[in-house]
Design an enzyme around this catalytic site. Structure first.
Site, PDB file in Angstrom:
ATOM      1  CB  SER A 411     116.857   6.606  31.261  1.00 33.08           C
ATOM      2  OG  SER A 411     115.418   6.651  32.408  1.00 33.08           O
ATOM      3  CG  HIS A 432     113.717   2.429  28.867  1.00 34.43           C
ATOM      4  ND1 HIS A 432     114.439   3.346  27.382  1.00 34.43           N
ATOM      5  CD2 HIS A 432     113.043   3.625  29.980  1.00 34.43           C
ATOM      6  CE1 HIS A 432     113.658   4.954  28.476  1.00 34.43           C
ATOM      7  NE2 HIS A 432     113.469   5.013  29.980  1.00 34.43           N
ATOM      8  CD  GLU A 444     114.060   3.133  24.101  1.00 37.86           C
ATOM      9  OE1 GLU A 444     114.648   3.077  22.538  1.00 37.86           O
ATOM     10  OE2 GLU A 444     114.761   3.270  24.852  1.00 37.86           O
ATOM     11  CG  ASN A 482     115.668   8.829  26.762  1.00 36.67           C
ATOM     12  OD1 ASN A 482     114.566   9.523  26.712  1.00 36.67           O
ATOM     13  ND2 ASN A 482     115.614   7.876  28.151  1.00 36.67           N
TER      14      ASN A 482
HETATM   15  P1  NAD Z   1     111.218   7.733  41.263  1.00 34.41           P
HETATM   16  O1  NAD Z   1     112.585   9.095  42.117  1.00 34.41           O
HETATM   17  O2  NAD Z   1     109.978   8.561  41.506  1.00 34.41           O
HETATM   18  O3  NAD Z   1     111.257   6.506  42.606  1.00 34.41           O
HETATM   19  C1  NAD Z   1     112.850   5.794  42.485  1.00 34.41           C
HETATM   20  C2  NAD Z   1     112.047   4.688  43.959  1.00 34.41           C
HETATM   21  O4  NAD Z   1     112.824   4.142  44.159  1.00 34.41           O
HETATM   22  C3  NAD Z   1     112.025   5.694  45.325  1.00 34.41           C
HETATM   23  O5  NAD Z   1     110.507   5.213  45.677  1.00 34.41           O
HETATM   24  C4  NAD Z   1     112.802   5.533  46.261  1.00 34.41           C
HETATM   25  O6  NAD Z   1     112.029   5.342  48.502  1.00 34.41           O
HETATM   26  C5  NAD Z   1     113.290   4.149  45.595  1.00 34.41           C
HETATM   27  N1  NAD Z   1     114.751   3.459  46.319  1.00 34.41           N
HETATM   28  C6  NAD Z   1     116.239   4.385  45.720  1.00 34.41           C
HETATM   29  N2  NAD Z   1     117.019   3.979  46.312  1.00 34.41           N
HETATM   30  C7  NAD Z   1     116.582   2.499  46.783  1.00 34.41           C
HETATM   31  C8  NAD Z   1     116.815   1.285  46.625  1.00 34.41           C
HETATM   32  N3  NAD Z   1     118.210   1.346  47.172  1.00 34.41           N
HETATM   33  N4  NAD Z   1     116.364  -0.278  47.148  1.00 34.41           N
HETATM   34  C9  NAD Z   1     114.762   0.434  47.258  1.00 34.41           C
HETATM   35  N5  NAD Z   1     114.491   1.415  46.511  1.00 34.41           N
HETATM   36  C10 NAD Z   1     114.470   2.214  46.583  1.00 34.41           C
HETATM   37  O7  NAD Z   1     112.220   8.037  40.175  1.00 34.41           O
HETATM   38  P2  NAD Z   1     111.435   7.241  39.156  1.00 34.41           P
HETATM   39  O8  NAD Z   1     111.019   8.081  37.709  1.00 34.41           O
HETATM   40  O9  NAD Z   1     110.902   6.359  39.412  1.00 34.41           O
HETATM   41  O10 NAD Z   1     112.822   6.742  38.463  1.00 34.41           O
HETATM   42  C11 NAD Z   1     112.990   4.985  38.307  1.00 34.41           C
HETATM   43  C12 NAD Z   1     113.756   4.976  37.100  1.00 34.41           C
HETATM   44  O11 NAD Z   1     113.476   4.126  36.080  1.00 34.41           O
HETATM   45  C13 NAD Z   1     115.073   5.383  36.974  1.00 34.41           C
HETATM   46  O12 NAD Z   1     116.194   4.488  36.656  1.00 34.41           O
HETATM   47  C14 NAD Z   1     115.301   6.409  35.920  1.00 34.41           C
HETATM   48  O13 NAD Z   1     116.053   6.802  34.901  1.00 34.41           O
HETATM   49  C15 NAD Z   1     114.033   5.356  35.452  1.00 34.41           C
HETATM   50  N6  NAD Z   1     112.620   5.616  34.694  1.00 34.41           N
HETATM   51  C16 NAD Z   1     112.000   6.938  34.621  1.00 34.41           C
HETATM   52  C17 NAD Z   1     111.900   7.978  33.621  1.00 34.41           C
HETATM   53  C18 NAD Z   1     110.344   8.451  33.901  1.00 34.41           C
HETATM   54  O14 NAD Z   1     110.059   9.270  33.216  1.00 34.41           O
HETATM   55  N7  NAD Z   1     109.951   8.713  35.085  1.00 34.41           N
HETATM   56  C19 NAD Z   1     111.110   6.382  33.014  1.00 34.41           C
HETATM   57  C20 NAD Z   1     111.554   5.778  32.143  1.00 34.41           C
HETATM   58  C21 NAD Z   1     112.599   5.488  33.090  1.00 34.41           C
END
Ligand code: NAD
Length: 703
Positions: A411, A432, A444, A482
């Protein structure tokens, strides 16, 4: 040229008139002129007994040519064409060989008979452009389809299958392939039987079928979805006129209501947005000759909130996905959540039990990178930490086949730095998604310095496949969406410090048209998310000791929002309704005293300007830096990603509507009134100053 836009053939005693104005058979001037010419000629020809209006394109007609709206040249007006058709003394039959929308359906409604096939779709989508059907649609459709059905079609703009409209069609055939021959027989029989013209204007609606209660109920039913919109209420009033008035008077009323809508800022905004969405797909980074890579199988790293939602997008369109987590437990949890989401959709009747199984069968889990050797694209959705992302991309670089696209769902992080962890930065891109990723329409697409044009083109095409609206942006902190939400959130917090009340701020933003205000949104998303972002940027914000202090305090006390029952608001267990908490005002008072900020009563106007104008100002800087190519791209991001009201057209269109000079003056005013804080955060972007001085808007840059 009228000869080209409408062609005519004579078949026995029938005049067959075909509209042919690719790509959608829009009712451009040339089509209107052509229809008048050919219908008039057929009426004057004694050898002709019946007239057929149809199309040789895929659509019968997609409706008005909305690029003409801005030219103001409506001659000859569509209602004039339709009056000629309706008043014809020979039967005029519309043969709908494909969908008919807007003016296209209005042409058909003015004909005396209508023929089509059962699955064909018709609709009056004008409300989505902030207007109403202005060529008799609001008067003729209720007469033919019934008031309740017509009301729903006109107010929601949703298309309906012909089979659901028996009153509208005189013949509905099952098989589209036999339509032309069946229609030809139908018309021959009409002529043989000496069938008369059958004008919609001769139908009077029985008022008993449309009591006042029906309209009252309908208004109540759409109160939430139509909140803040101008056109839906005018649509309802137009249908009321159809019940109360004879057709000619109803048409006059429709015309008045149409003009009220047309003159409203909302019509400009919604029409701007219509074009903005289409323009987002046109980017300079590739052309027709740029190849597209085949994406037949996708890998996703991380089966958390985002990874799971992203995976569903692909399974929904039949693309197999391999989901990778480091631990089996996390993988099982992620897959179970996806199944639960699908099963919930099945419970609501949106999917069958078989659909659920088919989609789940497309998802395989793994804990081994080696399983990603044959995927065509990988989307990484792991924790938002550069070291973790770089580790993942290094591993992908080792196992993925040449030509695989390596995408990150980060993000905020620098996609160039992520790409640098691989030996193939040209294959790396940011994709994104927004949360919930299986629902939100926006994608995005973040172009890094070395991303190759075919990777961009493939990603844009893939977005369409998974039914997303893609906008191409450049690399910077938070990209477009963002980055612009940062001043919005910061200013909301600062206003509380200065004496505004969270629910007052939320109400101002809700009344402006967003689905919820910044504090309700913060509590829902989790206040910790913003906190972690700030933690990684303390250096950048350290000059402003007031920066999100209240939110920081709440998080440090464990009040992270809805998920723990308290954040800016309090929540009863199992209840998502925010309850104001005076404790937050106490914190604000203490912090204001500590920081020497004077508390005062703050007007709604100031709240709105101080929250929305800095967001627009950031958008202007984004344009100056070339992070977004067009101001309309920013509007698409804000409407689809952040719930900015489409009736405002997006933040940049809203700025153009109120005038950049006003924004410039307000920014200067707050800069000068708010001391050090103002000096730092309210300096108008040079682009706003420049455009304001020239009397121009952001849209002038898109031309
Ligand atoms: P989350 O914590 O729900 O999920 C992350 C997952 O990745 C977890 O299940 C974890 O076990 C896994 N993980 C961590 N390290 C790992 C690795 N090395 N190999 C494999 N799996 C691994 O997080 P999220 O909210 O899904 O966010 C994930 C990404 O998406 C981030 O970069 C975040 O900035 C981005 N994002 C999040 C949102 C949101 O609203 N949650 C929106 C847009 C983008």
């Amino acid at each position: 040229m009228s000869e080209q836009a409408v062609i005519q053939q004579t078949q026995g005693n029938m005049s067959l008139i075909f509209m042919q104005n690719p790509p959608v058979n829009a009712l451009s001037k040339s089509v209107r002129v052509g229809l008048i010419e050919h219908v008039s000629a057929a009426l004057a020809d004694d050898a002709i007994s019946a007239i057929v209006i149809s199309s040789q394109q895929q659509l019968f007609s997609g409706g008005a040519d909305i690029s003409e709206f801005s030219s103001g040249d409506f001659e000859p007006p569509l209602p004039e064409v339709l009056a000629l058709i309706e008043n014809a003394d020979k039967p005029v039959v519309a043969v709908l060989n494909g969908p008919a929308f807007g003016g296209g359906l209005e042409v058909a409604l003015a004909c005396h008979y209508r023929v089509t096939f059962a699955d064909n779709k018709v609709g009056l989508p004008e409300v989505n452009l902030g207007i109403l059907p202005g060529a008799g649609g609001t008067q003729r459709l209720p007469r033919l389809a019934g008031v309740a059905q017509a009301l729903d079609m006109i107010v929601t703009g949703k298309p309906v299958k012909a089979s659901k409209l028996p009153g509208v069609f005189d013949l509905i055939v099952e098989n589209p392939a036999s339509l032309l021959s069946d229609a030809s027989q139908f018309v021959s029989k009409l002529v043989e039987d000496g069938a008369k013209v059958k004008r919609t204007s001769d139908i009077t609606i029985d008022p008993a079928t449309a009591p006042a209660e029906l309209f009252a109920q309908y208004r109540k039913g759409i109160a939430k979805s139509a909140r803040g919109f101008f056109a839906p209420e005018r649509c309802i009033q137009a249908v009321e006129a159809a019940v109360e008035l004879p057709l000619d008077e109803g048409l006059v009323r429709e015309g008045e209501l149409f003009m009220e809508c047309m003159k409203s800022p909302q019509a400009r905004a919604q029409q701007h947005f219509f074009f903005a969405e289409r323009a987002a797909g046109h980017v300079k980074d590739f052309d027709k000759s740029t190849p597209v890579r085949d994406i037949k199988k996708v890998g996703i790293i991380g089966a958390g909130t985002m990874g799971g939602g992203i995976a569903m997008n692909f399974a929904n369109v039949g693309i197999p996905v391999v989901l990778l987590e480091l631990k089996q437990e996390a993988l099982d949890k992620g897959l179970a959540l996806i199944r639960k989401n699908y099963e919930n959709s099945a419970k609501k009747g949106k999917l069958t039990a078989q659909d659920v199984e088919d989609r789940m069968a497309l998802l395989t889990g793994t804990t081994e990178y080696a399983s990603l050797g044959d995927v065509d694209m990988v989307i990484e959705a792991v924790f938002e930490k550069m070291e973790v992302k770089q580790q993942v991309f290094k591993a992908l670089d080792e196992v993925c086949k040449p030509g695989a696209i390596l995408a990150s769902n980060t993000s905020t992080l620098d996609v160039n730095e992520i790409a640098a962890a691989t030996s193939r930065p040209e294959d790396v891109i940011g994709l994104h998604f927004f949360s919930p990723a299986n629902v939100m329409k926006l994608l995005e697409i973040v172009k890094a310095d070395k991303t190759s044009p075919d990777v961009i083109k493939t990603s844009m095409k893939l977005a369409k496949t998974i039914r997303k609206v893609a906008v191409l942006v450049g690399v910077c902190f938070g990209f477009v969406g963002n980055r612009m939400i940062e001043p919005y959130g910061r200013e909301a917090g600062r206003l509380v410090l200065e004496g505004a009340i969270p629910e007052q701020i939320d109400k101002v933003i809700y009344d402006f048209g967003l689905p919820m205000g910044p504090f309700t949104m913060g509590d829902m998303a989790g206040l910790d998310i913003g906190y972690f972002v700030r933690e990684s940027r303390r250096e950048y914000i350290k000059h402003d000791p007031s920066y999100c202090v209240i939110s920081d305090k709440l998080v440090e006390e464990g009040r992270v929002g809805l998920k723990c029952g308290k954040g800016v608001y309090l929540y009863e267990p199992g209840n998502r309704t925010p309850v104001p908490d005076p404790y937050v005002l106490d914190i604000a008072k203490q912090e204001a005293e500590r920081l020497g900020v004077k508390q005062r009563e703050i007007s709604e106007q100031e709240i709105l300007e101080r929250i929305i104008f800095p967001l627009i100002n950031e958008g202007a800087m984004i344009l100056e830096e070339g992070i977004a190519a067009k101001s309309s791209d920013i509007d698409v991001i804000y409407v689809y990603g952040y719930g900015f009201p489409v009736h405002r057209g997006g933040p940049m269109q809203y700025a153009d509507e109120i005038g950049l000079d006003k924004i410039y003056q307000a920014m200067c005013k707050y800069r000068d009134e708010l001391g050090e804080y103002g000096k730092h955060w309210f300096e108008p972007a040079p682009l706003i100053k420049q455009l304001a001085e020239q009397g121009k808007g952001f849209a002038s840059l898109n031309k």
